[in-house]
Design a protein around this motif. Structure first.
Motif, PDB file in Angstrom:
ATOM      1  N   PRO A  92       0.804  -1.211  -0.128  1.00 46.77           N
ATOM      2  CA  PRO A  92       0.023   0.140   0.130  1.00 46.77           C
ATOM      3  C   PRO A  92       0.943   1.130  -0.026  1.00 46.77           C
ATOM      4  N   ASP A  93       0.466   2.259  -0.744  1.00 48.60           N
ATOM      5  CA  ASP A  93       1.040   3.709  -0.636  1.00 48.60           C
ATOM      6  C   ASP A  93       0.536   4.537   0.308  1.00 48.60           C
ATOM      7  N   MET A  94       0.975   4.796   1.343  1.00 49.04           N
ATOM      8  CA  MET A  94       0.223   5.597   2.400  1.00 49.04           C
ATOM      9  C   MET A  94       0.351   7.151   1.839  1.00 49.04           C
ATOM     10  N   ASN A  95       1.256   7.589   0.757  1.00 52.69           N
ATOM     11  CA  ASN A  95       0.936   8.702   0.032  1.00 52.69           C
ATOM     12  C   ASN A  95      -0.325   8.969  -0.616  1.00 52.69           C
ATOM     13  N   LEU A  96      -0.888   7.943  -0.695  1.00 53.33           N
ATOM     14  CA  LEU A  96      -2.377   8.038  -1.634  1.00 53.33           C
ATOM     15  C   LEU A  96      -3.285   8.721  -0.395  1.00 53.33           C
ATOM     16  N   LEU A  97      -3.053   8.274   0.668  1.00 60.42           N
ATOM     17  CA  LEU A  97      -3.912   8.539   1.583  1.00 60.42           C
ATOM     18  C   LEU A  97      -3.783   9.948   2.788  1.00 60.42           C
ATOM     19  N   LYS A  98      -2.842  10.795   2.138  1.00 56.30           N
ATOM     20  CA  LYS A  98      -2.442  11.919   3.014  1.00 56.30           C
ATOM     21  C   LYS A  98      -3.339  13.059   3.208  1.00 56.30           C
ATOM     22  N   THR A 108     -10.536  17.211   5.830  1.00 53.26           N
ATOM     23  CA  THR A 108     -10.785  17.631   4.300  1.00 53.26           C
ATOM     24  C   THR A 108     -11.747  16.415   3.946  1.00 53.26           C
ATOM     25  N   THR A 109     -11.326  15.064   4.282  1.00 55.39           N
ATOM     26  CA  THR A 109     -11.876  13.871   3.698  1.00 55.39           C
ATOM     27  C   THR A 109     -13.214  13.816   4.236  1.00 55.39           C
ATOM     28  N   LEU A 110     -13.419  13.984   5.366  1.00 53.81           N
ATOM     29  CA  LEU A 110     -14.819  14.032   6.034  1.00 53.81           C
ATOM     30  C   LEU A 110     -15.591  14.882   5.244  1.00 53.81           C
ATOM     31  N   GLN A 148      -3.355   1.242  -6.118  1.00 54.67           N
ATOM     32  CA  GLN A 148      -4.418   1.914  -5.546  1.00 54.67           C
ATOM     33  C   GLN A 148      -5.447   0.792  -4.808  1.00 54.67           C
ATOM     34  N   LEU A 149      -5.487   0.033  -5.585  1.00 52.85           N
ATOM     35  CA  LEU A 149      -6.521  -1.264  -5.072  1.00 52.85           C
ATOM     36  C   LEU A 149      -5.818  -1.649  -3.790  1.00 52.85           C
ATOM     37  N   SER A 150      -4.501  -1.865  -3.820  1.00 54.88           N
ATOM     38  CA  SER A 150      -3.868  -2.645  -2.445  1.00 54.88           C
ATOM     39  C   SER A 150      -4.063  -1.757  -1.218  1.00 54.88           C
ATOM     40  N   THR A 151      -3.911  -0.224  -1.352  1.00 51.99           N
ATOM     41  CA  THR A 151      -4.062   0.840  -0.689  1.00 51.99           C
ATOM     42  C   THR A 151      -5.508   0.992   0.021  1.00 51.99           C
ATOM     43  N   LEU A 152      -6.371   0.633  -0.984  1.00 52.28           N
ATOM     44  CA  LEU A 152      -7.629   0.705  -0.505  1.00 52.28           C
ATOM     45  C   LEU A 152      -8.198  -0.476   0.120  1.00 52.28           C
ATOM     46  N   LEU A 153      -7.736  -1.586  -0.253  1.00 53.63           N
ATOM     47  CA  LEU A 153      -8.140  -2.928   0.778  1.00 53.63           C
ATOM     48  C   LEU A 153      -7.339  -2.823   2.018  1.00 53.63           C
ATOM     49  N   TRP A 154      -6.081  -2.486   2.283  1.00 52.74           N
ATOM     50  CA  TRP A 154      -5.289  -2.051   3.303  1.00 52.74           C
ATOM     51  C   TRP A 154      -6.271  -1.148   4.525  1.00 52.74           C
ATOM     52  N   ILE A 210     -13.800   2.434   3.604  1.00 52.98           N
ATOM     53  CA  ILE A 210     -13.646   2.388   2.329  1.00 52.98           C
ATOM     54  C   ILE A 210     -14.081   3.887   1.636  1.00 52.98           C
ATOM     55  N   TYR A 211     -15.336   4.389   2.247  1.00 53.03           N
ATOM     56  CA  TYR A 211     -15.437   5.655   1.773  1.00 53.03           C
ATOM     57  C   TYR A 211     -14.442   6.651   1.944  1.00 53.03           C
ATOM     58  N   LEU A 212     -13.732   6.698   3.119  1.00 50.75           N
ATOM     59  CA  LEU A 212     -12.890   7.671   3.583  1.00 50.75           C
ATOM     60  C   LEU A 212     -11.659   7.379   2.660  1.00 50.75           C
TER      61      LEU A 212
END
Length: 209
Positions: free
Chosen positions: A29-35, A40-42, A61-67, A165-167
């Protein structure tokens, strides 16, 4: 005739075994995709029902989303990213796309193929828009080996994972929507789920139009 039936049965068994062994190793997973910050996300979180079917997610992206959904957050104690009633960790994830359905294995971050059929129509049911998403995540509550089987706990745990998943989708610029409607009986047959695996929710995922 008996010989032909035996050959056909042998071919089917070999084919199913080969299919069951088909595994994809996902990247880390790439934590940078969730920064994106939580506030803001909410604020930006929305339910999306219009998908660009031609634009696929990358494996990263899929790996990061699943994690983010219910992956392992601490290996030593086996903790996951989502809360779980009495720590059952019963929610299992299936990734369904045009090539079939895959069960996600969080311990080694792999996808194991369970079906070669595109089951997204069964997931979409009467809501055709859900078939436009390049993939759908199916959340099931696996109570098979649980001493404390509890329908309410399964639904609660699915809700926690659904919010994750939403967030994660919002942070990555993707669209999704939580859905409880689906052709559960057909999906149960297609994915070969036993009676103690309860279909809870599904999430079409993709880029918006």
């Amino acid at each position: 005739m008996r010989k032909l039936l035996l050959i056909a049965l042998t071919t089917l068994i070999v084919g199913c075994s080969a299919q069951a062994q088909e595994t994809i190793q996902l990247p880390q997973p790439d934590m940078n995709l969730l920064k994106t910050d939580l506030g803001t996300t909410l604020k930006q979180r929305r339910s999306g029902r219009s998908y660009d079917s031609a634009r696929q997610l990358t494996n990263v992206q899929l790996s990061t989303l699943l994690w983010a959904s219910c992956g392992i957050s601490e290996e030593k104690r086996g903790l996951i990213t989502a809360p779980s009633a009495v720590n059952m960790q019963d929610i299992k994830m299936y990734v369904c796309d045009a090539k079939g359905a895959w069960k996600w294995n969080p311990k080694d971050n792999t996808l194991t193929k369970v079906c070669s059929k595109d089951v997204r129509a069964s997931i979409a049911g009467q809501q055709a828009f859900a078939k436009d998403a390049p993939l759908s995540l199916l959340l099931v509550s696996d109570q098979t080996a649980r001493n404390r089987k509890n329908e309410h706990f399964g639904a609660m745990d699915a809700g926690y994972v659904s919010q994750n998943i939403y967030l994660a989708c919002t942070a990555m610029g993707l669209q999704t929507v939580a859905r409880a409607s689906m052709d559960a009986d057909t999906l149960r047959k297609e994915l070969q789920l036993n009676d103690e695996v309860w279909l809870e929710l599904n999430h079409p995922v993709g880029y918006g139009k």
